[in-house]
Design a protein around this motif. Structure first.
Motif, short mmCIF file in Angstrom:
data_model
loop_
_atom_site.label_atom_id
_atom_site.label_comp_id
_atom_site.label_asym_id
_atom_site.label_seq_id
_atom_site.Cartn_x
_atom_site.Cartn_y
_atom_site.Cartn_z
N SER A 261 0.83 -1.21 0.00
CA SER A 261 0.00 0.00 0.00
C SER A 261 0.86 1.26 0.00
N LYS A 262 2.07 1.19 0.58
CA LYS A 262 2.95 2.37 0.51
C LYS A 262 3.38 2.63 -0.93
N ARG A 264 1.79 1.72 -3.60
CA ARG A 264 0.62 2.19 -4.33
C ARG A 264 0.32 3.65 -4.01
N ALA A 265 0.43 3.99 -2.72
CA ALA A 265 0.18 5.38 -2.34
C ALA A 265 1.14 6.30 -3.08
N ALA A 266 2.42 5.90 -3.15
CA ALA A 266 3.41 6.76 -3.81
C ALA A 266 3.11 6.89 -5.30
N TYR A 267 2.72 5.78 -5.95
CA TYR A 267 2.35 5.86 -7.36
C TYR A 267 1.17 6.81 -7.55
N SER A 268 0.20 6.70 -6.65
CA SER A 268 -0.98 7.56 -6.77
C SER A 268 -0.65 9.02 -6.51
N LEU A 269 0.47 9.26 -5.85
CA LEU A 269 0.88 10.65 -5.60
C LEU A 269 1.77 11.14 -6.73
N GLY A 270 1.92 10.33 -7.77
CA GLY A 270 2.63 10.79 -8.95
C GLY A 270 4.12 10.52 -8.94
N ALA A 271 4.57 9.60 -8.08
CA ALA A 271 6.01 9.32 -8.04
C ALA A 271 6.41 8.43 -9.21
N LEU A 280 11.40 5.90 -1.34
CA LEU A 280 10.51 5.01 -0.62
C LEU A 280 11.26 3.75 -0.17
N PHE B 57 -4.23 0.37 -10.28
CA PHE B 57 -3.30 -0.64 -9.76
C PHE B 57 -3.52 -1.97 -10.46
N GLY B 76 -2.03 7.29 -11.13
CA GLY B 76 -1.59 8.63 -11.47
C GLY B 76 -2.07 9.64 -10.45
N PRO B 77 -1.46 10.80 -10.46
CA PRO B 77 -1.78 11.81 -9.44
C PRO B 77 -3.17 12.41 -9.60
N PHE B 83 -5.76 4.82 2.15
CA PHE B 83 -5.84 3.42 2.55
C PHE B 83 -6.35 3.29 3.97
N TRP B 91 9.34 7.75 7.82
CA TRP B 91 10.64 8.42 7.93
C TRP B 91 10.52 9.91 7.65
N GLN B 105 6.45 15.81 -8.06
CA GLN B 105 6.22 16.41 -9.37
C GLN B 105 6.95 17.74 -9.52
N ASN B 152 -2.29 16.95 -3.83
CA ASN B 152 -2.07 16.78 -5.27
C ASN B 152 -3.21 17.36 -6.09
#
Lengths: 365, 266
Positions: A261-262, A264-271, A280, B57, B76-77, B83, B91, B105, B152
């Motif tokens: 999920s981390k 996925r979260a990062a992908y969804s934030l555009g990483a 990450l 996903f 995508g953003p 979740f 971190w 971005q 975002n």
């Protein structure tokens, strides 16, 4: 998540309450057992826990007591109980008269005592000092007394053994372990990361890593001497061998530690993929890497004495082995104690670094 | 204006031991911009699968998914994700977590900082920006997750049981926050939940999904989310209309669960 390991046991009364439920609706409900008359105050409550494994920190007082007990055992075990004081004083005075004056160690005192005994018997005189006149558990010939060790430490500190001071030995050893750890990490971490990220690379490296990992570095000394020659290169190779597998495995475990999920979260934030790797997966792997580093450092430091067997002339390990050849047990024991203390300090330093650099350790998810 | 267009989507999982599971069958719907859709159903009905397809996903085995006019081909953003367990980056501190999306971005820094300040206030964490994630309670962590997703400025927010891990009281409070964010930002939200009450309270549209194969069985247009902020939430949830709907949907779901049990011979 709680750290509470204690196992609570239900109060007898609660269980009985459930058993004698024979009344109508809700009649089984009673006040909490603690409120029943005669059930006593909360301090009487019966709880059971297995030891106090839940207490993570040991008490510093008890650590101190253990240290004092060890020191006392050493002192009492090597002390010459009932040794004639006049003989000691006379011998010490004789040693001071020597040119140059010499310090009288307990080991030398024992030798003098034996020699004096033999001389007296041959001359048909009563012995001024009889070895059997005193009792001890460990002869100074087998284990140096605390006083001899302290004297040895001071000599090592100022003059050194064979003109190399203790600090120089320690510095050489630390440098060797440092270089070994550095190279081991620089080689091991990228391989471990690649193994964690790609099943092809994992498949490729898995077999060699698993086959080479269980080999004790000591077993490779003959080969390494042939390949790298006597001295530093072989020592470095052994120390790298000791640390690299541990670093590979911890880096690999660190990569796999990331939760889906981390990512996925990062992908969804555009990483991007690259950002996911460096922003990450790398920081997420740091706790595992640190654990690996700590273990590898301990193992390397432990391999050091063996590594310095391969013909190096400085370093704490080689100091010990050279001293053994000259029966300088005080130097051997000083070397052992210094290795032990530096090992503890290294671990403490890494642990302190860990709490500063990765305070989130064990608190994720 | 149509925002999400899902057209006859099938999803078949292949099992490692052979065979397959039809997680979704012929799922089609359209969702206008600014709606709050809740997905409800017994376990195995494919609601999380559907959400993961919307997020990009998972790729559906058949059918098309459009956001506006563009097909969804991957994450995508433009589609933010929240979740159940925050999936926050422990971190980083709270500010860095919230600004993660804009930073990835390479958005202008000053602007990002301003957005973070605003969002911290919106979710009620203005004094917690410098805190570490593990110093926050579960509810606060979900607030950070909401803010991180909003930073975002996505077109759609997808929430996978966002309040599922919270205690009952915090959960009620957070439901209010979700409603508030929805009203203030006008975002399209798709929210998966296990709780019938939550689905009714938050959704202005509700799909009750059925399992084996996963499909949309009933569609409801709901009035409660619209007024949820203006009245006392507990009064709303205790109102006869709300209770009637709740019991109706609960019995639907119970029926489905019973069918599954009977089907399995359990």
């Amino acid at each position: 998540m709680s750290d509470n390991v204690g196992v609570g046991v239900h109060d007898q009364e609660t269980l009985e309450t459930a058993a004698d439920d024979e009344g109508g609706f809700l009649s089984g409900l009673r006040p909490a057992s603690g409120l029943l008359p005669g059930s006593g105050s909360p301090e009487d409550r019966k709880t059971v826990s297995f030891g106090d494994a839940a207490a993570v920190r040991s008490l510093p007082l008890w650590s101190l007591i253990a240290l004092i007990v060890l020191a006392a055992l050493w002192w009492a075990g090597t002390r010459a109980w009932g040794f004639p004081d006049d003989f000691r004083a006379a011998t010490a005075a004789a040693y001071e008269q020597k040119d140059p004056p010499e310090a009288l160690t307990d080991a030398k005192l024992l030798t003098e005592c034996r020699l004096a005994g033999i001389a007296a018997t041959e001359a048909g005189e009563p012995a001024p000092c009889n070895e059997d006149a005193y009792s001890q558990f460990l002869s100074p010939a087998a284990f140096p007394t605390p006083a001899d060790t302290w004297r040895g430490f001071n000599t090592l500190r100022t003059e050194g053994f064979k003109n190399i001071t203790l600090w120089e030995h320690a510095r050489t050893s630390l440098t060797r372990v440092g270089v070994g750890m550095l190279v081991g990490s620089l080689v091991g971490i990228p391989i471990g990361f690649a193994m964690g990220l790609s099943s092809r690379i994992r498949g490729f490296f898995d077999t060699p890593v698993e086959l080479l990992r269980p080999i004790p570095p000591l077993a490779l000394i003959p080969l390494f001497i042939l390949w790298f020659g006597i001295g530093n290169p072989s020592a470095f190779a052994l120390l790298i061998f000791a640390s690299v597998w541990i670093m590979i495995i911890s880096a690999r475990a660190g990569v796999r530690d990331i939760s889906l999920s981390k990512v996925r979260a990062a992908y969804s934030l555009g990483a991007s993929k690259r950002q996911i790797l460096f922003r990450l997966i790398v920081p997420n792997a740091l706790p595992e890497l640190f654990t690996g580093f700590r273990v590898a450092l301990g193992v390397s430091w432990g391999t050091l004495v063996a590594a310095e067997l391969v013909g190096t002339d400085t370093g704490l390990g080689s100091m010990i082995f050279q001293a053994r050849n000259f029966f300088r047990l005080d130097v051997v024991v000083v070397g052992i104690i210094v290795i032990s203390i530096i090992g503890v300090l290294l671990d403490l330093i890494v642990r302190m670094l860990e709490s500063v650099l990765i305070p989130w350790r064990g608190k994720g998810r | 204006m149509k925002d999400l267009k899902v057209d006859s989507v099938d999803m078949v999982y292949r099992l490692p031991k052979g065979g397959s599971v039809q997680a979704l069958q012929d799922v089609s719907f359209e969702l206008d911009r600014g709606r709050l859709l809740t997905l409800l159903g017994p376990s195995g009905c494919g609601k999380t699968t559907l959400l993961n397809i919307l997020a990009g996903f998972l790729a559906p085995t058949a059918g098309t998914v459009l956001l506006g006019d563009a097909p969804i081909t991957g994450p995508g953003p433009d589609r933010g994700m929240v979740f159940q367990q925050g999936a926050l980056f422990e971190w980083l501190d709270v500010r860095k977590n919230i600004s993660f999306g804009p930073r990835m971005q390479r958005a202008p820094r000053a602007e990002t900082e301003r957005t973070v300040d605003e969002l911290l206030t919106t979710v009620g964490l203005q004094d917690f920006g410098e805190k570490r994630i593990y110093e926050l309670s579960g509810g606060m962590q979900q607030r950070v997750a909401l803010a991180r997703c909003l930073a975002n400025d996505p077109a759609v927010i997808l929430m996978d049981e966002p309040l599922g891990a919270l205690d009952a009281l915090t959960r009620e409070k957070m439901q209010g926050l979700v409603l508030k964010l929805w009203k203030e930002t006008g975002k399209t939200i798709v929210l998966v939940t296990h709780s019938v009450e939550e689905a009714l309270f938050l959704g202005d549209k509700l799909f009750v999904m059925a399992p084996r194969p996963g499909r949309i069985e009933y569609t409801y247009e709901l009035p409660f989310a619209e007024i949820g902020l203006d009245v006392e939430p507990r009064d709303l949830k205790a109102s006869p209309e709300f209770i009637e709907r709740r019991e109706e949907i609960l019995s639907l779901i119970w029926e489905m669960e019973e069918q599954i049990m009977g089907h399995d011979g359990g």
